[in-house]
Enzyme design. Sequence first.
Site, short mmCIF file in Angstrom:
data_model
loop_
_atom_site.label_atom_id
_atom_site.label_comp_id
_atom_site.label_asym_id
_atom_site.label_seq_id
_atom_site.Cartn_x
_atom_site.Cartn_y
_atom_site.Cartn_z
N SER A 40 0.79 -1.22 -0.19
CA SER A 40 -0.01 -0.02 -0.07
C SER A 40 0.97 1.35 -0.18
CB SER A 40 -0.92 0.10 1.15
OG SER A 40 -0.28 0.12 2.12
N LYS A 83 0.47 4.22 6.90
CA LYS A 83 -0.41 5.07 5.72
C LYS A 83 0.33 6.57 5.82
CE LYS A 83 -3.17 1.61 4.70
NZ LYS A 83 -2.94 0.94 3.73
#
EC number: 3.4.21.-
Length: 156
Positions: A40, A83
Amino acid sequence: MFHKYTFKLVGALGTILQYGCVTHCALEYIGDFVVCTGPSMEPTIYSNDVLFTEHISPRLQRMSKGDIIIAKCPSNPQQHICKRITGLPGDKVRHGYTTYTVPIGHIWLEGDNNSNSADSRIYGPVPQGLVRGRAVCKVWPLHDITMFTTKYVQQE
């Protein structure tokens, strides 16, 4: 004679316990090392990269757009996520044709690899209380040591 060795053993165990407590406090409240897995955050962070994270900024709620953070996953608390912060409390975040307002006490997180990231676009704003640490630098692999600076660019 037995008495003499008992005191030495107790002294050594006391020293080990003290160092253990100091180490625990440092890793819990100051910073630690995290191994990231998953695609990610590519190309910034790849699977098995090791990051040094600090825990002071999240505790003081001094996070900025562009910071890379480690947090508990909102949909699976047994898992941690890595993230980038793309929205702070009060910010308006656009996803497709929908505009979201990030509520107070929450942040909007997205992975750098938009096409392969489960993030706030799926589970919505993330409570700031789930943030564990802010990534300071990548320390492994050695040929790719990188300091992370806040450089946020709005992606359209």
